[in-house]
Write a protein that holds these residues in place. Structure first.
Motif, PDB file in Angstrom:
ATOM      1  N   ARG A 198       0.972  -0.889  -0.142  1.00 57.36           N
ATOM      2  CA  ARG A 198       0.236   0.014  -0.114  1.00 57.36           C
ATOM      3  C   ARG A 198       0.296   0.745  -0.293  1.00 57.36           C
ATOM      4  O   ARG A 198       1.882   1.284   0.556  1.00 57.36           O
ATOM      5  CB  ARG A 198      -1.401  -0.463   0.912  1.00 57.36           C
ATOM      6  CG  ARG A 198      -1.918  -1.314   1.424  1.00 57.36           C
ATOM      7  CD  ARG A 198      -2.979  -0.764   2.156  1.00 57.36           C
ATOM      8  NE  ARG A 198      -4.107  -1.138   1.812  1.00 57.36           N
ATOM      9  CZ  ARG A 198      -5.325  -1.075   0.846  1.00 57.36           C
ATOM     10  NH1 ARG A 198      -4.722   0.243  -0.038  1.00 57.36           N
ATOM     11  NH2 ARG A 198      -6.035  -2.122   0.339  1.00 57.36           N
ATOM     12  N   ILE A 199       0.763   1.742  -0.936  1.00 54.53           N
ATOM     13  CA  ILE A 199       1.353   3.662  -0.883  1.00 54.53           C
ATOM     14  C   ILE A 199       0.570   4.474   0.373  1.00 54.53           C
ATOM     15  O   ILE A 199      -0.498   4.503   0.208  1.00 54.53           O
ATOM     16  CB  ILE A 199       1.024   4.000  -2.344  1.00 54.53           C
ATOM     17  CG1 ILE A 199       1.398   2.957  -3.159  1.00 54.53           C
ATOM     18  CG2 ILE A 199       1.347   5.753  -2.388  1.00 54.53           C
ATOM     19  CD1 ILE A 199       1.332   3.366  -4.480  1.00 54.53           C
ATOM     20  N   ARG A 200       1.575   5.224   0.872  1.00 52.44           N
ATOM     21  CA  ARG A 200       1.406   6.108   1.796  1.00 52.44           C
ATOM     22  C   ARG A 200       1.253   7.149   1.379  1.00 52.44           C
ATOM     23  O   ARG A 200       0.282   7.581   1.912  1.00 52.44           O
ATOM     24  CB  ARG A 200       2.408   6.624   3.235  1.00 52.44           C
ATOM     25  CG  ARG A 200       1.966   7.557   4.206  1.00 52.44           C
ATOM     26  CD  ARG A 200       3.125   7.516   4.994  1.00 52.44           C
ATOM     27  NE  ARG A 200       3.681   6.205   5.510  1.00 52.44           N
ATOM     28  CZ  ARG A 200       4.827   5.963   6.524  1.00 52.44           C
ATOM     29  NH1 ARG A 200       5.877   7.022   6.099  1.00 52.44           N
ATOM     30  NH2 ARG A 200       5.166   4.709   7.252  1.00 52.44           N
ATOM     31  N   VAL A 201       1.698   8.240   0.279  1.00 51.81           N
ATOM     32  CA  VAL A 201       1.700   9.012   0.137  1.00 51.81           C
ATOM     33  C   VAL A 201       2.392   8.906  -1.088  1.00 51.81           C
ATOM     34  O   VAL A 201       3.518   8.969  -1.695  1.00 51.81           O
ATOM     35  CB  VAL A 201       2.085  10.393   1.483  1.00 51.81           C
ATOM     36  CG1 VAL A 201       3.006  10.128   1.276  1.00 51.81           C
ATOM     37  CG2 VAL A 201       1.710  11.034   0.196  1.00 51.81           C
ATOM     38  N   ALA A 202       2.081  10.063  -2.325  1.00 56.00           N
ATOM     39  CA  ALA A 202       2.971  10.648  -3.382  1.00 56.00           C
ATOM     40  C   ALA A 202       3.175  11.612  -3.202  1.00 56.00           C
ATOM     41  O   ALA A 202       2.482  12.352  -2.819  1.00 56.00           O
ATOM     42  CB  ALA A 202       1.644  10.456  -4.474  1.00 56.00           C
ATOM     43  N   LEU A 203       4.529  12.255  -3.183  1.00 55.83           N
ATOM     44  CA  LEU A 203       5.106  13.355  -2.837  1.00 55.83           C
ATOM     45  C   LEU A 203       5.516  14.245  -3.928  1.00 55.83           C
ATOM     46  O   LEU A 203       5.882  13.725  -4.873  1.00 55.83           O
ATOM     47  CB  LEU A 203       6.007  13.298  -1.440  1.00 55.83           C
ATOM     48  CG  LEU A 203       6.046  13.095  -0.388  1.00 55.83           C
ATOM     49  CD1 LEU A 203       6.662  12.847   0.339  1.00 55.83           C
ATOM     50  CD2 LEU A 203       4.742  14.546   0.012  1.00 55.83           C
TER      51      LEU A 203
END
Length: 304
Positions: A198-203
């Motif tokens: 799972r991806i937490r965040v795209a920055l």
């Protein structure tokens, strides 16, 4: 109540604009209804449209309206159509502002809306460095380190395969979905990495992706990429009129845009679904306009 229209076009994207132009040149009394909320509003450049490659979508719409203004039989209304009733083959339209119109034929060109995966940061990057269509935006991202994000494993895999034509430095992320072993072997054979976490965040900064951070803390530097989006109808008007939908969720039409409801036509992304390209939508609008005009000609030749 305005005078009877020969055709009302709902939707002011490439399909609706193209239909208005063709019907205007066919000397039909037409009204185009455009609420002014295009799906590609976040996009700075439109690509793949012959003679207009790289044009800003807003400029493309401005130029189209300038073309249409030459035909006084076409009126443009910056309004949203709230309701359409089919009364014995005559279509009665009511806008949100309360204005009412009547038309013999109707073209639904209301397009699609899209739902992105629920990942923090994705919306801020979408349309700047993350896109849905490699044919539209792949050239600008060529040979860069890219990410492909999709929660539906089959669609994500297909998008990664397609994107590999523009860059081999790819990372496929399924945000928690498992990838079939056979597909993993194919990805590995083509030098494409994957991550099922799972991806937490795209920055990113100023809309440009810099890295993807996973729930376990792992980070992957990326410069852009593509996202599998979930498409749905931009308006419920076609369904409210009883138009059949196809297996992809688009409005079912024949080769000239005729729907399952007599007198109702559909064009553009609302019927095609994929590929969702401006030039395809414009062509669909032209074809639906020819269908409308052909039916009106046929009806006028019938005995009274």
């Amino acid at each position: 109540m305005s005078s009877l229209l020969e055709c009302a076009i709902i939707g002011g994207g490439p399909a609706g604009l193209s239909a208005a132009l063709v019907l205007g040149r066919a000397r039909r009394r037409v009204a185009l209804f455009d609420e002014g909320e295009p799906r590609n509003a976040v996009t700075r450049e439109a690509h793949g449209f012959l003679t207009r490659d790289g044009i800003a979508p807003a400029e493309l719409r401005r130029a189209a309206h300038e073309d249409i203004r030459k035909y006084g039989n076409v009126s443009v209304h910056r309004m949203k159509v709230a309701e359409v009733a089919n009364e014995r083959g005559l279509f009665r339209l009511r806008t949100e502002e309360g204005e009412r119109f009547e038309a013999k034929k109707l073209i639904v060109a209301t397009g699609l809306k899209e739902r992105l995966p629920a990942i923090d940061g994705l919306r801020e990057l979408y349309g700047r460095s993350l896109f849905s269509c490699p044919y539209c935006d792949g050239w600008e991202l060529r040979d860069q380190p890219l990410v492909v994000i999709g929660e539906q494993e089959e669609k994500a895999y297909h998008l990664a395969k397609t994107a590999s034509q523009w860059s081999r430095n790819l990372l496929l992320c399924t945000n928690g979905s498992a990838i079939a072993e056979g597909r993993k072997r194919a990805l590995e054979a083509n030098g494409i990495r994957w991550n099922e976490s799972r991806i937490r965040v795209a920055l990113g900064t100023d809309g440009i992706l810099s890295r993807v951070i996973f729930e376990g803390g792992e980070e992957e530097p990326r410069r852009g990429g593509f996202v599998v989006t979930e498409w749905f109808q931009g308006s419920a008007l076609a369904e409210s009129l009883g138009c059949r939908m196809n297996e992809k969720g688009g409005i079912e039409t024949d080769e000239f845009g005729r729907t399952s409801v007599e007198g109702v036509f559909a064009a553009g992304d609302a019927s095609v679904i994929s590929p969702a390209q401006l030039i395809v939508a414009a062509a669909e609008g032209s074809r639906a306009a020819m269908g409308v005009n052909g039916d009106l000609i046929h009806e006028s030749f019938l005995p009274g």
